[in-house]
Design a protein around this motif. Structure first.
Motif, PDB file in Angstrom:
ATOM      1  N   GLY A  88       0.802  -1.214  -0.020  1.00 18.84           N
ATOM      2  CA  GLY A  88      -0.023  -0.097   0.006  1.00 18.84           C
ATOM      3  C   GLY A  88       0.663   1.262  -0.058  1.00 18.84           C
ATOM      4  O   GLY A  88       2.031   1.037  -0.237  1.00 18.84           O
ATOM      5  N   GLY A  89       0.266   2.462   0.340  1.00 18.75           N
ATOM      6  CA  GLY A  89       0.968   3.661   0.450  1.00 18.75           C
ATOM      7  C   GLY A  89       0.901   4.104   1.547  1.00 18.75           C
ATOM      8  O   GLY A  89      -0.174   4.245   2.476  1.00 18.75           O
ATOM      9  N   PHE A  90       2.306   4.641   2.259  1.00 21.48           N
ATOM     10  CA  PHE A  90       2.355   5.358   3.416  1.00 21.48           C
ATOM     11  C   PHE A  90       2.725   6.792   3.307  1.00 21.48           C
ATOM     12  O   PHE A  90       3.607   6.984   2.113  1.00 21.48           O
ATOM     13  N   ALA A  91       2.539   7.922   4.095  1.00 21.81           N
ATOM     14  CA  ALA A  91       2.666   9.143   3.852  1.00 21.81           C
ATOM     15  C   ALA A  91       2.355   9.725   5.467  1.00 21.81           C
ATOM     16  O   ALA A  91       1.965   9.205   6.023  1.00 21.81           O
ATOM     17  N   TYR A  92       2.780  10.928   5.353  1.00 25.44           N
ATOM     18  CA  TYR A  92       2.608  11.819   6.662  1.00 25.44           C
ATOM     19  C   TYR A  92       1.675  13.013   6.166  1.00 25.44           C
ATOM     20  O   TYR A  92       1.482  13.514   5.065  1.00 25.44           O
ATOM     21  N   ARG A  93       1.005  13.355   7.293  1.00 28.47           N
ATOM     22  CA  ARG A  93       0.062  14.469   7.201  1.00 28.47           C
ATOM     23  C   ARG A  93       0.155  15.532   8.203  1.00 28.47           C
ATOM     24  O   ARG A  93       0.930  15.257   9.172  1.00 28.47           O
ATOM     25  N   GLY A  94      -0.357  16.914   8.270  1.00 29.05           N
ATOM     26  CA  GLY A  94      -0.088  17.575   9.408  1.00 29.05           C
ATOM     27  C   GLY A  94       0.761  18.578   8.947  1.00 29.05           C
ATOM     28  O   GLY A  94       1.464  18.738   7.742  1.00 29.05           O
ATOM     29  N   SER A  95       1.032  19.762   9.579  1.00 30.87           N
ATOM     30  CA  SER A  95       1.672  20.876   9.173  1.00 30.87           C
ATOM     31  C   SER A  95       3.219  20.870   9.246  1.00 30.87           C
ATOM     32  O   SER A  95       3.999  21.456   8.516  1.00 30.87           O
ATOM     33  N   GLY A  96       3.420  19.748   9.702  1.00 30.92           N
ATOM     34  CA  GLY A  96       5.027  19.378   9.599  1.00 30.92           C
ATOM     35  C   GLY A  96       5.497  18.506   8.586  1.00 30.92           C
ATOM     36  O   GLY A  96       6.769  18.348   8.353  1.00 30.92           O
ATOM     37  N   ALA A  97       4.386  17.930   7.582  1.00 27.32           N
ATOM     38  CA  ALA A  97       4.712  17.059   6.453  1.00 27.32           C
ATOM     39  C   ALA A  97       4.886  18.130   5.337  1.00 27.32           C
ATOM     40  O   ALA A  97       4.369  18.828   5.182  1.00 27.32           O
ATOM     41  N   ALA A  98       5.821  17.404   4.337  1.00 28.41           N
ATOM     42  CA  ALA A  98       6.205  18.316   3.178  1.00 28.41           C
ATOM     43  C   ALA A  98       5.925  17.583   2.026  1.00 28.41           C
ATOM     44  O   ALA A  98       6.186  16.317   2.002  1.00 28.41           O
ATOM     45  N   TYR A 152      21.877  15.689   3.954  1.00 29.19           N
ATOM     46  CA  TYR A 152      20.633  15.268   4.672  1.00 29.19           C
ATOM     47  C   TYR A 152      19.290  16.066   4.143  1.00 29.19           C
ATOM     48  O   TYR A 152      19.657  17.030   3.588  1.00 29.19           O
ATOM     49  N   THR A 153      18.283  15.421   4.248  1.00 27.39           N
ATOM     50  CA  THR A 153      16.840  16.191   3.657  1.00 27.39           C
ATOM     51  C   THR A 153      16.582  16.915   4.909  1.00 27.39           C
ATOM     52  O   THR A 153      16.327  16.489   5.840  1.00 27.39           O
ATOM     53  N   ASN A 154      16.279  18.031   4.486  1.00 24.15           N
ATOM     54  CA  ASN A 154      15.949  19.339   5.663  1.00 24.15           C
ATOM     55  C   ASN A 154      14.464  18.632   6.302  1.00 24.15           C
ATOM     56  O   ASN A 154      14.548  18.737   7.337  1.00 24.15           O
ATOM     57  N   ASN A 155      13.546  18.196   5.442  1.00 22.89           N
ATOM     58  CA  ASN A 155      12.231  17.583   6.047  1.00 22.89           C
ATOM     59  C   ASN A 155      12.018  16.232   5.310  1.00 22.89           C
ATOM     60  O   ASN A 155      11.783  16.381   4.023  1.00 22.89           O
ATOM     61  N   PRO A 156      12.456  15.139   5.823  1.00 23.48           N
ATOM     62  CA  PRO A 156      12.115  13.885   5.105  1.00 23.48           C
ATOM     63  C   PRO A 156      10.580  13.370   5.531  1.00 23.48           C
ATOM     64  O   PRO A 156      10.410  12.396   4.819  1.00 23.48           O
ATOM     65  N   TYR A 157       9.860  13.995   6.224  1.00 28.03           N
ATOM     66  CA  TYR A 157       8.497  13.528   6.290  1.00 28.03           C
ATOM     67  C   TYR A 157       7.431  14.026   5.188  1.00 28.03           C
ATOM     68  O   TYR A 157       7.183  15.078   5.255  1.00 28.03           O
ATOM     69  N   GLY A 158       7.502  13.085   4.129  1.00 28.03           N
ATOM     70  CA  GLY A 158       6.890  13.582   3.028  1.00 28.03           C
ATOM     71  C   GLY A 158       5.291  13.089   3.117  1.00 28.03           C
ATOM     72  O   GLY A 158       4.817  12.198   3.603  1.00 28.03           O
ATOM     73  N   LYS A 159       4.665  13.979   2.271  1.00 32.50           N
ATOM     74  CA  LYS A 159       3.146  13.932   2.019  1.00 32.50           C
ATOM     75  C   LYS A 159       2.842  12.931   0.987  1.00 32.50           C
ATOM     76  O   LYS A 159       1.922  12.550   0.730  1.00 32.50           O
ATOM     77  N   SER A 193       1.359   9.946  10.698  1.00 32.73           N
ATOM     78  CA  SER A 193       1.460   8.907   9.700  1.00 32.73           C
ATOM     79  C   SER A 193      -0.016   8.411   9.414  1.00 32.73           C
ATOM     80  O   SER A 193      -0.970   8.541  10.158  1.00 32.73           O
ATOM     81  N   GLN A 194       0.097   7.944   8.043  1.00 32.38           N
ATOM     82  CA  GLN A 194      -1.123   7.282   7.829  1.00 32.38           C
ATOM     83  C   GLN A 194      -0.975   6.404   6.442  1.00 32.38           C
ATOM     84  O   GLN A 194       0.192   6.413   5.722  1.00 32.38           O
ATOM     85  N   PHE A 195      -1.393   5.228   6.643  1.00 28.38           N
ATOM     86  CA  PHE A 195      -1.035   4.080   5.741  1.00 28.38           C
ATOM     87  C   PHE A 195      -2.596   3.452   5.256  1.00 28.38           C
ATOM     88  O   PHE A 195      -3.346   3.243   5.606  1.00 28.38           O
TER      89      PHE A 195
END
Length: 231
Positions: free
Chosen positions: A31-41, A57-64, A220-222
């Motif tokens: 399936g597909g995993f990603a992040y949500r919220g104001s800190g996700a990019a 390194y990636t400045n913000n690794p928490y991807g939408k 997180s969301q999956f």
């Protein structure tokens, strides 16, 4: 008196268990995993430190952006005579999110870039659940819900970008072990031994506190799809 009490307990246990059955199954999930919220990019930049031996390194690794994720789990559940369900599922999953790379920044270099960073979390998942079997003729259809405990063992970023016509690759451990608490819904349809499954997990833990470089909240969301084999 003691034998009578033991006999009464045995009769009660037999009454409770009468008509119930235990089902065992194995599940291959993707399936597909990603992040949500104001800190996700949706996009971010790669920072190149000028101090050795620090790595890019990636400045913000928490991807939408959804990343392909997969896992293998086992499940045990009880089905009551009134078609109520309760059980537990546990296994191993690799949960991957993505963020687009737009720029590479170094001490004396600032250049546009294309590509993405994948953040892969290796996770032990445990999911106690309850629910109901809505149909049980030719096809068994189950609908369940419950909490989910994601024991993240580590999170590693993989940078795959292109800048100035050259490939730019790097990888780093960005996340140490922590617990990601989620709420989860599932649906499953079984025909004899074989089944298909679907589910959605919504994180309730702010992952932002487990990395540097972001400001806000990242949950997180999956979205799961899978195949099951029932013993």
């Amino acid at each position: 008196m003691k034998p009578a009490m033991l006999a009464a307990f045995g009769l009660f246990a037999a009454h409770v268990c009468y008509g119930q059955k235990t089902e065992y199954s194995g599940h291959l999930n993707s399936g597909g995993f990603a992040y949500r919220g104001s800190g996700a990019a949706a996009s971010s930049v790669v920072l190149v430190p000028d101090i050795y031996p620090a790595k890019p390194y990636t400045n913000n690794p928490y991807g939408k952006n959804l990343g392909f994720s997969y896992g293998l789990v086992g499940q045990i559940q009880r089905v009551t005579p009134k078609r109520s369900l309760f059980g537990v599922q546990a296994g191993y999953e690799v949960l991957r999110s993505q963020v687009d790379i737009t720029e590479i920044l170094a001490f004396r270099l600032q250049t546009p870039a294309s590509g993405h960073t994948t953040l892969a979390n290796k996770t032990i998942t445990m999911h106690p659940f309850f629910g109901r079997r809505l149909a049980h003729q030719v096809i068994d259809f189950d609908l369940t819900a419950g909490p989910e405990f994601g024991f993240v063992l580590s999170g590693r970023e993989e940078i795959d970008a292109t800048a100035l016509g050259e490939k730019f690759n790097a990888d780093n451990t960005r996340v140490e072990s922590y617990l990601d608490f989620r709420a989860r819904l599932n649906a499953a349809a079984y025909y004899k031994h074989f089944g298909i499954t679907a589910g959605y997990s919504r994180g309730l833990t702010n992952n932002y506190g487990n990395s540097i470089g972001i400001d806000g909240e990242a949950y997180s969301q999956f979205f799961r799809l899978g195949l099951a084999y029932r013993l």
